[in-house]
Enzyme design. Structure first.
Site, PDB file in Angstrom:
ATOM      1  N   SER A  54      47.322  41.036  37.852  1.00  0.00           N
ATOM      2  CA  SER A  54      45.981  41.611  37.926  1.00  0.00           C
ATOM      3  C   SER A  54      46.049  43.103  37.584  1.00  0.00           C
ATOM      4  CB  SER A  54      45.380  41.354  39.309  1.00  0.00           C
ATOM      5  OG  SER A  54      43.992  41.590  39.327  1.00  0.00           O
ATOM      6  N   ASP A 111      39.676  31.967  35.430  1.00  0.00           N
ATOM      7  CA  ASP A 111      39.781  33.382  35.793  1.00  0.00           C
ATOM      8  C   ASP A 111      38.803  34.203  34.959  1.00  0.00           C
ATOM      9  OD1 ASP A 111      40.563  35.898  36.596  1.00  0.00           O
ATOM     10  OD2 ASP A 111      42.555  35.806  35.656  1.00  0.00           O
ATOM     11  N   HIS A 144      41.659  33.106  39.350  1.00  0.00           N
ATOM     12  CA  HIS A 144      42.456  34.328  39.414  1.00  0.00           C
ATOM     13  C   HIS A 144      43.380  34.341  40.632  1.00  0.00           C
ATOM     14  CE1 HIS A 144      43.284  38.483  38.403  1.00  0.00           C
ATOM     15  NE2 HIS A 144      43.139  38.809  39.671  1.00  0.00           N
TER      16      HIS A 144
END
Length: 305
Positions: free
Chosen positions: A165, A247, A279
């Site tokens: 991320s 995601d 995600h």
């Protein structure tokens, strides 16, 4: 009329800003767990202070015993956690457990950096702290750094950077700096980005990053949206990018993948998609089938010769 200290000026995904300048994070402080000797994974960990001002630290993971007794030195993974540049910790359970599993399965040293977070330390602290920590790791290449685990066991010809991320975004900037600035006596073999964040996800996401970085260069800031010339200068040989079908960051990761291929960079890049997941799904259960597949691929990238 409400006083200015209770009036909201702006609201973002992870925090709101009041008219008096206060910032309120929506998520409470992250739970932190101590380092340990973990008999389940066969990995031990310790915390180290890299800098007291600014405050930068890391958690180091190392297998109890190398799986191959003839392998005197172990590959090293420099890991950068996620959390939207304003949340979470290298010392939290999700990243501790993930790094422990990777260390065990890859038979590798993992150095997981604890970097400064907004609002206490706005962007670019996350990039600068991570770069300082990577240079601290590199200071052991001659065998005379402050941390014996790195002096005695790390193979500085087999170094990797990984992140998820926001950490995937930071990993890119680090890899660019390795080539543009240099990292003496270290060979960066590869970079792994899991569900990475980049600009272009949505106007709201872009605005959040720009707000957290008061010194930003706008929507074309190279840390937010890396230009082709930066991609062409990544200081590694291989890149592995994970995306998840559901995601919201998948499109920008796909764009990064395509842009990297077109940039003129001389390395090899691979894209792996997990179907039916969102995600950071793998943190929910590291032992579920799709998480195991992701970790296996992550590990094989590190162990590949």
């Amino acid at each position: 009329m409400a006083s200015s200290d209770s009036e909201i000026a702006k609201e973002f995904r992870f925090f709101r800003v009041y008219k008096d300048g206060r910032v309120e994070l929506f998520e409470p402080d992250c739970e932190k767990i101590p380092p340990s000797d973990d008999p389940t994974t066969g990995v031990r960990s310790k915390d180290v202070v890299i800098s007291s001002e600014p405050p930068v630290s890391a958690r180091i993971f190392i297998p109890y015993e190398p799986q191959n007794p003839n392998q005197k030195k172990l590959p090293l993974l420099f890991y950068v956690h996620g959390g939207g540049f304003c949340r979470r910790s290298a010392f939290g359970p999700r990243y501790h457990n993930f790094c422990s599993v990777v260390s065990a399965q890859a038979n590798a040293i993992v150095v997981s950096v604890e970097y400064g977070l907004f609002p206490d330390r706005p962007i670019p602290a996350c990039y600068e702290d991570s770069w300082a920590a990577l240079n601290w790791v590199a200071s052991h290449a001659g065998g005379n750094g402050p941390e014996p685990w790195l002096n005695d066991h790390a193979h500085f010809g087999r170094v990797f950077i990984g992140g998820g991320s926001a950490g995937g975004n930071i990993a890119h900037t680090l890899a660019f700096r390795v080539r543009s600035i240099g990292l003496p006596c270290v060979k960066l073999v590869g970079v792994i980005m899991v569900h990475p964040f980049f600009g272009g996800t949505s106007p709201e996401e872009d605005a959040t990053w720009l707000y957290m970085c008061p010194t930003n260069a706008g929507l074309q800031d190279p840390r937010l949206k890396p230009p082709g010339e930066d991609l062409a200068r990544l200081g590694c040989e291989r890149v592995l990018i994970f995306v998840a079908e559901k995601d919201f960051l998948k499109p920008v990761a796909m764009n990064y993948y395509e842009d990297l291929k077109k940039s003129g960079w001389k390395g090899t890049v691979e894209l792996v998609e997990t179907h039916g997941e969102g995600h950071g799904f793998y943190f929910d259960n590291l032992k579920c089938e799709k998480a195991v597949e992701l970790i296996n691929k992550f590990v094989s990238f590190v162990t590949q010769l």
